[in-house]
Every structure is written in structure tokens, then in C-alpha cells.
Write a protein that holds these residues in place. Sequence first.
Motif, PDB file in Angstrom:
ATOM      1  N   MET A   1       9.308  24.753 -12.507  1.00  0.00           N
ATOM      2  CA  MET A   1      10.248  25.301 -12.141  1.00  0.00           C
ATOM      3  C   MET A   1      10.981  26.205 -13.200  1.00  0.00           C
ATOM      4  O   MET A   1      11.717  27.214 -12.853  1.00  0.00           O
TER       5      MET A   1
ATOM      6  N   ILE B   1       6.516  19.400  -7.179  1.00  0.00           N
ATOM      7  CA  ILE B   1       7.310  18.830  -8.592  1.00  0.00           C
ATOM      8  C   ILE B   1       7.061  17.418  -8.435  1.00  0.00           C
ATOM      9  O   ILE B   1       7.927  16.951  -7.897  1.00  0.00           O
TER      10      ILE B   1
ATOM     11  N   PHE C   1       9.231  24.891  -3.903  1.00  0.00           N
ATOM     12  CA  PHE C   1       9.242  23.932  -4.672  1.00  0.00           C
ATOM     13  C   PHE C   1       9.449  22.619  -3.845  1.00  0.00           C
ATOM     14  O   PHE C   1      10.596  22.366  -3.393  1.00  0.00           O
TER      15      PHE C   1
ATOM     16  N   VAL D   1      13.800  25.360  -2.667  1.00  0.00           N
ATOM     17  CA  VAL D   1      13.764  24.239  -3.186  1.00  0.00           C
ATOM     18  C   VAL D   1      14.008  23.090  -1.938  1.00  0.00           C
ATOM     19  O   VAL D   1      15.077  23.013  -1.693  1.00  0.00           O
TER      20      VAL D   1
ATOM     21  N   VAL E   1      10.392  18.898  -4.438  1.00  0.00           N
ATOM     22  CA  VAL E   1      10.651  18.263  -5.363  1.00  0.00           C
ATOM     23  C   VAL E   1      10.494  16.702  -5.154  1.00  0.00           C
ATOM     24  O   VAL E   1      11.116  16.068  -4.345  1.00  0.00           O
TER      25      VAL E   1
ATOM     26  N   LEU F   1      19.910  26.186 -12.936  1.00  0.00           N
ATOM     27  CA  LEU F   1      19.511  25.022 -12.029  1.00  0.00           C
ATOM     28  C   LEU F   1      20.366  23.943 -12.485  1.00  0.00           C
ATOM     29  O   LEU F   1      20.891  23.839 -13.475  1.00  0.00           O
TER      30      LEU F   1
ATOM     31  N   ASP G   1      16.682  33.417 -10.004  1.00  0.00           N
ATOM     32  CA  ASP G   1      15.475  32.911 -10.863  1.00  0.00           C
ATOM     33  C   ASP G   1      15.474  34.313 -11.954  1.00  0.00           C
ATOM     34  O   ASP G   1      16.356  34.926 -11.959  1.00  0.00           O
TER      35      ASP G   1
ATOM     36  N   PHE H   1      10.231  19.164 -14.338  1.00  0.00           N
ATOM     37  CA  PHE H   1      10.609  20.387 -13.847  1.00  0.00           C
ATOM     38  C   PHE H   1      10.059  21.317 -14.632  1.00  0.00           C
ATOM     39  O   PHE H   1      10.577  22.736 -14.404  1.00  0.00           O
TER      40      PHE H   1
END
Length: 287
Positions: A252, A244, A207, A172, A209, A261, A122, A249
Motif C-alpha cells: 500500500m 494485504i 486493497f 481499501v 486489508v 494513510l 495516492d 502495508f
Amino acid sequence: MNKLDYLAPPPSAYKLIHEDIDIKWDKGDGKFLRRIFNRVPYAEYEIQQILEFRKLYPEMVDQKDSLILRFIQAGSFQSKDPLSRAYEMLSKYLSWKQTEVLMTPNIQKLLQDGAVYQFGRDIRHRPIIYFDIPKLKKHLQEPYLIDAIVYLLKEIEQVMLLEYHVEQWVIVLNIDFMGIISLPIGILRKIIEQTSTNFCCLMYRMFIVNPSYTLKTAWRVLSSKYNAQRAHINNGTSDKIQFINDNDFTDMLKIIPNTQLEQKFGGTASKSCLRTRLREYLLFISK
């Protein structure tokens, strides 16, 4: 030289200087959530907690202040007696840490399947770890499932984190709209248990998703104050979890560059880029 050194933090990570909010987050309820534990000053109450812990449990004399404080913080979200809970958790952790998880053909197969993998970092160089829940479900009954997850997390902790500069990771969970009936709840619980106990305070954000409506409803019940302790979900962990929805997104991308990503998560990284990284990892661990 470690055979996974190619995954080590980039040179720019060593120059990273954290803002106060990156070191310690004010939750707004009278509690703070420390994110960085090494090479930073501690608050007076934290120092007192460490001193009291060492006084109560002299057998922990050789443990670093940063490790003790990590478990005190984790214990504070799970018990009204955080020092006792921290001692219990830390004792189990030290015993667990001595148990070596060896690479096996079954673990390698699961990693090769892409059921759990690492890709990208990140904006603060925190590594991103992916759990593909539909693929993990294929290995649901296999005894090596948790060993595979632990093996990868241990490698990431050892190679990709860096005291002070990079002390946490991002997780994630790709649910892919699985319904609550078909969703392997046991896997989700075990993932959260591992990340909040044996790897406590290392998760910056999780996250989840594309969850189904039923999962979001179940989560609200599961993470309630009444049920959280029974489900091994402490407030410190639940505060870090974000849903999410509907392939949006945006949140994110606020903390993960689009180049880091995959395209299916709103980024620009191609499948070939991911396959190359996975192939490199499997090549190294098979040596």
C-alpha cells in the motif's frame, strides 16, 4: 461554487503527465487494460470498436468516445460479444444515472459512523475510499446501505476526479480479520458490483486489508474463471484486487504516501486528522 470544492484535486494534479503504463497497462496475456480514457490517443482497434459500436447503436450518438470505450473495455472482460455487452451495460448506466440519490438522515448517520469514507490521495492524486466492513455490517439489513455508498462515490467522481489527470480511485476494504462465517459476503459482492458496473474502469486498485485465511481461500474459488461471471467479478476487476496480510502495508505504501494513510494502515495520519476531514464533509453535505 460546489460546496465540496475543497475536495477538488490540488493544483499539482493539473500538471500531472502520465507515463504510458499509467495510461494503458499491458496485462501480458495479449490484452491491455486502459486506465486513462480522456485526452489521449486511442489504438487503431479501439477506434474501430467505437466506430462499430456507433454504427450498431445509433441511439448512442450523443455519448462521448471515452464513455463508450470505458464500457467496451468492461464488456470485453465479461462477454465474447463486448459491443453487445457494452451496449447493455451503458444503457443500464444511463438509466441509473438519472436516478438521484438524496441525502437522508439515515445515509448521513452511516457516513458519520465511518462505515464508508474518503481520506487522502495516492502518489498520482487518486482519491482513496475506505470501506470498514465490521461497521458496514451493523447496517447490513438497512435499505439505505447501497444508497449511502452510491451517494459518496458519485460525489467523489464529480468533485475529486479530473479528466486525463485523475481518472481513477483506490479502494481499501478493511476486513479486520473477520471470519468467512461472520463476513457479510453480500456487501462485498455489492461493492464490487457497483465499482465494476456503474463506476466501471474507475478503480485503479482495491486493497483487501487483513483478510482471514478462509476469505482468501473463498476468494480464490470465487474469482476462478468458472465462478467469476456468476459472482459479477470480471477479469479486469480481479486483476486490480490485492490482499494485504497480517498488517504488512508495504504494498500500500508503494503507491500511497504515509502522510495520506491512517496510522492503523501503516501511515502517519492521526485519528484527529481523519475526524476533522469527516466533520468537514458532514458539515458540507448537511447544508
